[in-house]
Design a protein around this motif. Structure first.
Motif, PDB file in Angstrom:
ATOM      1  N   SER A 152       0.815  -1.318   0.140  1.00 34.50           N
ATOM      2  CA  SER A 152       0.005   0.094  -0.091  1.00 34.50           C
ATOM      3  C   SER A 152       0.939   1.184  -0.039  1.00 34.50           C
ATOM      4  O   SER A 152       1.765   1.285   0.645  1.00 34.50           O
ATOM      5  CB  SER A 152      -1.023  -0.052   1.304  1.00 34.50           C
ATOM      6  N   ASP A 153       0.545   2.306  -0.793  1.00 28.58           N
ATOM      7  CA  ASP A 153       1.174   3.454  -1.005  1.00 28.58           C
ATOM      8  C   ASP A 153       2.823   3.089  -1.173  1.00 28.58           C
ATOM      9  O   ASP A 153       3.515   3.969  -0.802  1.00 28.58           O
ATOM     10  CB  ASP A 153       1.140   4.358   0.528  1.00 28.58           C
ATOM     11  N   GLY A 154       3.059   2.116  -2.059  1.00 28.30           N
ATOM     12  CA  GLY A 154       4.447   1.563  -2.348  1.00 28.30           C
ATOM     13  C   GLY A 154       5.306   1.545  -1.558  1.00 28.30           C
ATOM     14  O   GLY A 154       6.437   1.039  -1.595  1.00 28.30           O
ATOM     15  N   ARG A 155       4.762   1.261  -0.019  1.00 22.32           N
ATOM     16  CA  ARG A 155       5.619   0.798   0.955  1.00 22.32           C
ATOM     17  C   ARG A 155       5.824  -0.875   1.063  1.00 22.32           C
ATOM     18  O   ARG A 155       4.848  -1.411   0.677  1.00 22.32           O
ATOM     19  CB  ARG A 155       5.084   0.931   2.402  1.00 22.32           C
ATOM     20  N   GLY A 156       6.803  -1.285   1.564  1.00 22.32           N
ATOM     21  CA  GLY A 156       7.164  -2.757   1.542  1.00 22.32           C
ATOM     22  C   GLY A 156       6.197  -3.455   2.500  1.00 22.32           C
ATOM     23  O   GLY A 156       5.922  -2.790   3.763  1.00 22.32           O
ATOM     24  N   ARG A 157       5.887  -4.610   2.366  1.00 24.91           N
ATOM     25  CA  ARG A 157       5.224  -5.589   3.376  1.00 24.91           C
ATOM     26  C   ARG A 157       5.446  -6.912   3.284  1.00 24.91           C
ATOM     27  O   ARG A 157       5.802  -7.454   2.025  1.00 24.91           O
ATOM     28  CB  ARG A 157       3.655  -5.295   2.981  1.00 24.91           C
ATOM     29  N   THR A 158       5.616  -7.519   4.209  1.00 32.03           N
ATOM     30  CA  THR A 158       5.797  -8.990   4.406  1.00 32.03           C
ATOM     31  C   THR A 158       4.325  -9.927   4.849  1.00 32.03           C
ATOM     32  O   THR A 158       4.082  -9.402   5.849  1.00 32.03           O
ATOM     33  CB  THR A 158       7.007  -9.420   5.400  1.00 32.03           C
ATOM     34  N   CYS A 159       4.221 -10.804   3.961  1.00 30.76           N
ATOM     35  CA  CYS A 159       3.143 -11.773   4.473  1.00 30.76           C
ATOM     36  C   CYS A 159       3.628 -13.069   4.624  1.00 30.76           C
ATOM     37  O   CYS A 159       4.250 -13.705   3.665  1.00 30.76           O
ATOM     38  CB  CYS A 159       2.015 -11.613   3.538  1.00 30.76           C
ATOM     39  N   ARG A 160       2.995 -13.446   5.693  1.00 34.56           N
ATOM     40  CA  ARG A 160       3.542 -15.117   5.842  1.00 34.56           C
ATOM     41  C   ARG A 160       2.349 -15.847   5.169  1.00 34.56           C
ATOM     42  O   ARG A 160       1.427 -15.649   4.911  1.00 34.56           O
ATOM     43  CB  ARG A 160       3.024 -15.412   7.518  1.00 34.56           C
ATOM     44  N   THR A 161       2.903 -17.327   4.905  1.00 35.11           N
ATOM     45  CA  THR A 161       2.325 -18.216   4.034  1.00 35.11           C
ATOM     46  C   THR A 161       2.166 -19.401   4.982  1.00 35.11           C
ATOM     47  O   THR A 161       2.925 -19.794   5.581  1.00 35.11           O
ATOM     48  CB  THR A 161       3.009 -18.402   2.723  1.00 35.11           C
ATOM     49  N   PRO A 162       0.981 -19.995   4.657  1.00 35.54           N
ATOM     50  CA  PRO A 162       0.690 -21.361   5.523  1.00 35.54           C
ATOM     51  C   PRO A 162       1.425 -22.587   4.824  1.00 35.54           C
ATOM     52  O   PRO A 162       1.128 -23.574   5.302  1.00 35.54           O
ATOM     53  CB  PRO A 162      -0.836 -21.629   5.499  1.00 35.54           C
ATOM     54  N   TRP A 163       2.334 -22.305   3.739  1.00 39.11           N
ATOM     55  CA  TRP A 163       3.060 -23.446   3.078  1.00 39.11           C
ATOM     56  C   TRP A 163       4.416 -23.220   3.489  1.00 39.11           C
ATOM     57  O   TRP A 163       4.904 -22.210   3.561  1.00 39.11           O
ATOM     58  CB  TRP A 163       2.491 -23.442   1.729  1.00 39.11           C
ATOM     59  N   ARG A 164       5.045 -24.422   3.315  1.00 39.59           N
ATOM     60  CA  ARG A 164       6.556 -24.265   3.356  1.00 39.59           C
ATOM     61  C   ARG A 164       7.157 -23.769   1.996  1.00 39.59           C
ATOM     62  O   ARG A 164       6.378 -23.850   0.964  1.00 39.59           O
ATOM     63  CB  ARG A 164       6.965 -25.784   3.584  1.00 39.59           C
ATOM     64  N   GLY A 165       8.352 -23.166   2.230  1.00 34.67           N
ATOM     65  CA  GLY A 165       9.141 -23.174   1.064  1.00 34.67           C
ATOM     66  C   GLY A 165       8.725 -21.740   0.115  1.00 34.67           C
ATOM     67  O   GLY A 165       8.090 -21.025   0.609  1.00 34.67           O
ATOM     68  N   HIS A 166       9.129 -21.668  -1.082  1.00 34.95           N
ATOM     69  CA  HIS A 166       8.891 -20.540  -1.864  1.00 34.95           C
ATOM     70  C   HIS A 166       7.545 -20.403  -2.446  1.00 34.95           C
ATOM     71  O   HIS A 166       6.992 -21.382  -2.406  1.00 34.95           O
ATOM     72  CB  HIS A 166      10.148 -20.377  -2.833  1.00 34.95           C
ATOM     73  N   SER A 167       7.144 -19.356  -2.940  1.00 34.41           N
ATOM     74  CA  SER A 167       6.082 -18.917  -3.503  1.00 34.41           C
ATOM     75  C   SER A 167       6.045 -18.634  -5.213  1.00 34.41           C
ATOM     76  O   SER A 167       7.134 -17.976  -5.366  1.00 34.41           O
ATOM     77  CB  SER A 167       5.201 -17.723  -2.470  1.00 34.41           C
ATOM     78  N   ARG A 168       4.871 -18.574  -5.446  1.00 31.83           N
ATOM     79  CA  ARG A 168       4.948 -18.023  -6.965  1.00 31.83           C
ATOM     80  C   ARG A 168       3.488 -17.083  -7.055  1.00 31.83           C
ATOM     81  O   ARG A 168       2.912 -17.505  -6.668  1.00 31.83           O
ATOM     82  CB  ARG A 168       4.740 -19.130  -7.927  1.00 31.83           C
ATOM     83  N   LEU A 169       3.881 -15.996  -8.391  1.00 28.00           N
ATOM     84  CA  LEU A 169       2.743 -15.142  -8.227  1.00 28.00           C
ATOM     85  C   LEU A 169       1.700 -16.106  -9.022  1.00 28.00           C
ATOM     86  O   LEU A 169       1.962 -16.459 -10.406  1.00 28.00           O
ATOM     87  CB  LEU A 169       3.198 -13.890  -8.927  1.00 28.00           C
ATOM     88  N   THR A 170       0.140 -15.919  -8.647  1.00 30.18           N
ATOM     89  CA  THR A 170      -0.613 -16.403  -9.726  1.00 30.18           C
ATOM     90  C   THR A 170      -1.689 -15.698 -10.294  1.00 30.18           C
ATOM     91  O   THR A 170      -2.124 -15.613 -11.258  1.00 30.18           O
ATOM     92  CB  THR A 170      -1.577 -17.403  -8.640  1.00 30.18           C
ATOM     93  N   ARG A 171      -1.504 -14.342  -9.729  1.00 25.67           N
ATOM     94  CA  ARG A 171      -2.695 -13.063 -10.485  1.00 25.67           C
ATOM     95  C   ARG A 171      -2.142 -11.983  -9.708  1.00 25.67           C
ATOM     96  O   ARG A 171      -2.129 -11.623  -8.385  1.00 25.67           O
ATOM     97  CB  ARG A 171      -4.151 -13.412  -9.936  1.00 25.67           C
ATOM     98  N   GLN A 172      -1.713 -10.819 -10.667  1.00 24.62           N
ATOM     99  CA  GLN A 172      -1.561  -9.383 -10.277  1.00 24.62           C
ATOM    100  C   GLN A 172      -2.500  -8.764 -10.361  1.00 24.62           C
ATOM    101  O   GLN A 172      -3.605  -8.932 -11.078  1.00 24.62           O
ATOM    102  CB  GLN A 172      -0.571  -8.973 -11.462  1.00 24.62           C
ATOM    103  N   LEU A 173      -2.875  -7.891  -9.316  1.00 27.34           N
ATOM    104  CA  LEU A 173      -4.051  -7.311  -8.892  1.00 27.34           C
ATOM    105  C   LEU A 173      -3.886  -5.790  -9.071  1.00 27.34           C
ATOM    106  O   LEU A 173      -4.692  -4.702  -8.875  1.00 27.34           O
ATOM    107  CB  LEU A 173      -4.425  -7.538  -7.443  1.00 27.34           C
ATOM    108  N   SER A 174      -2.568  -5.423  -9.037  1.00 29.70           N
ATOM    109  CA  SER A 174      -2.228  -3.890  -9.299  1.00 29.70           C
ATOM    110  C   SER A 174      -1.743  -3.476 -10.405  1.00 29.70           C
ATOM    111  O   SER A 174      -1.410  -4.139 -11.623  1.00 29.70           O
ATOM    112  CB  SER A 174      -0.952  -3.607  -8.256  1.00 29.70           C
ATOM    113  N   SER A 175      -1.845  -2.063 -10.783  1.00 33.94           N
ATOM    114  CA  SER A 175      -1.397  -1.591 -12.147  1.00 33.94           C
ATOM    115  C   SER A 175       0.255  -1.521 -12.142  1.00 33.94           C
ATOM    116  O   SER A 175       0.439  -1.638 -13.235  1.00 33.94           O
ATOM    117  CB  SER A 175      -2.005  -0.181 -12.216  1.00 33.94           C
ATOM    118  N   ALA A 176       0.502  -1.330 -10.817  1.00 32.31           N
ATOM    119  CA  ALA A 176       2.207  -1.223 -10.746  1.00 32.31           C
ATOM    120  C   ALA A 176       2.824  -2.691 -10.945  1.00 32.31           C
ATOM    121  O   ALA A 176       2.214  -3.756 -10.531  1.00 32.31           O
ATOM    122  CB  ALA A 176       2.578  -0.905  -9.631  1.00 32.31           C
ATOM    123  N   ALA A 177       3.692  -2.821 -11.739  1.00 35.09           N
ATOM    124  CA  ALA A 177       4.286  -4.007 -12.256  1.00 35.09           C
ATOM    125  C   ALA A 177       4.721  -5.057 -10.871  1.00 35.09           C
ATOM    126  O   ALA A 177       5.232  -4.549 -10.053  1.00 35.09           O
ATOM    127  CB  ALA A 177       5.414  -4.089 -13.248  1.00 35.09           C
TER     128      ALA A 177
END
Length: 302
Positions: A179-204
């Motif tokens: 939000s507002d260009g600020r960094g944010r960290t979100c926890r995931t309920p799975w192990r390992g790395h993640s992949r992007l499935t759907r972009q919701l923002s106009s920013a890349a």
């Protein structure tokens, strides 16, 4: 013209003038169902008016407005859909907004920051937690006014909310937003790395630039808002589900018992602001995990 008649005409003119003034103060939000036929400026205007009308004059939060604009131009949300979502956000969440909240099942607890002070609450479940209902006028935003880790919820700056155990959605994804260009960290309920499935923002959203992942976490920045899933179909907590949490309180060294039969541990999720680096601030010896220099993390088998 007689005096009573003059008085009646005067009263009628006053009523009409008052009605006109009220109409100017609280204009109605009229818009076509297909908002994509409007310019972005007009979309912003009618959505803002609709929110103001339903909330009795309040201004729509910037992140909520951006979310609606994205849904109009990327997911073809209609004006009726937005009106319904505004009503739900105002009626069911005490003025707080949580886009597409997952259904609440099982137990919940309330954790409250009184007088703005930080407070820790121990939930009756293991693992991270999620906000299901904001109960305070102060905004509850993960990473800004509340956070969770394995078996602990912390709230501050007046946040008062109802929390439940974190789960994935029916599609196995989570949403993480800058939000507002600020960094944010979100926890995931799975192990390992993640992949992007759907972009919701106009920013890349470009991996390595505006988002990245590590064990049990996704980081977004520069306005990236997106949905993420487990990169390799990872499961929560590994095959065995065995994890421990070990914390270096006050930057002091601490050891935590670990079941060596589970296999050599790795850092699944960093829970502290201080860095957790193997050999520097955490390690493993025999049947114990040690942490130091403020590292707090969740550990389990590979």
């Amino acid at each position: 013209m007689k005096k009573p008649l003059l008085q009646s005409v005067f009263v009628l003119l006053l009523a009409l003038a008052a009605g006109s003034a009220v109409a100017q103060i609280t204009p109605k939000a009229y818009a076509p169902e297909n908002l994509r036929t409007l310019s972005v400026q007009d979309q912003t205007r009618v959505i803002s008016l609709e929110y103001s009308e339903q909330s009795r004059g309040r201004r729509i939060p910037d992140d909520q407005l951006r979310f609606y604009l994205d849904q109009v131009n990327r997911s073809n949300w209609t004006f009726s859909r937005i009106k319904q979502d505004i009503a739900q956000s105002l009626g069911g969440n005490n003025g707080g907004w949580n886009p597409n909240p997952p259904p609440v099942s099982g137990r919940t607890i309330v954790c409250e920051s009184k007088s703005g002070d930080a407070r820790r609450c121990t939930p009756p479940w293991r693992g991270p937690s999620r906000l299901v209902r904001q109960m305070s006028n102060s905004r509850c935003e993960e990473g800004t006014t509340w956070s969770s880790q394995d078996g602990l919820i912390t709230v501050w700056k007046g946040c008062r909310g109802e929390f439940a155990a974190a789960t994935t959605s029916s599609t196995g994804t989570i949403r993480c937003e800058s939000s507002d260009g600020r960094g944010r960290t979100c926890r995931t309920p799975w192990r390992g790395h993640s992949r992007l499935t759907r972009q919701l923002s106009s920013a890349a959203c470009v991996e390595g630039r505006s988002w990245q992942s590590q064990q049990g976490q996704v980081y977004v920045g520069n306005g990236c808002r997106a949905e993420f899933a487990a990169r390799d179909g990872g499961s929560i907590g590994g095959n065995s589900g065995y994890t421990i949490t070990c914390s270096s309180d006050d930057n002091r060294r601490r050891t935590c018992a670990y079941d060596a039969r589970q296999g050599r541990p790795i850092l699944l999720q960093q829970l502290s602001n201080n860095s957790c680096r193997e050999g520097y601030s955490w390690g493993y010896a025999g049947n114990q995990v040690w942490v130091d220099r403020g590292c707090r993390g969740r550990f389990g088998p590979r």
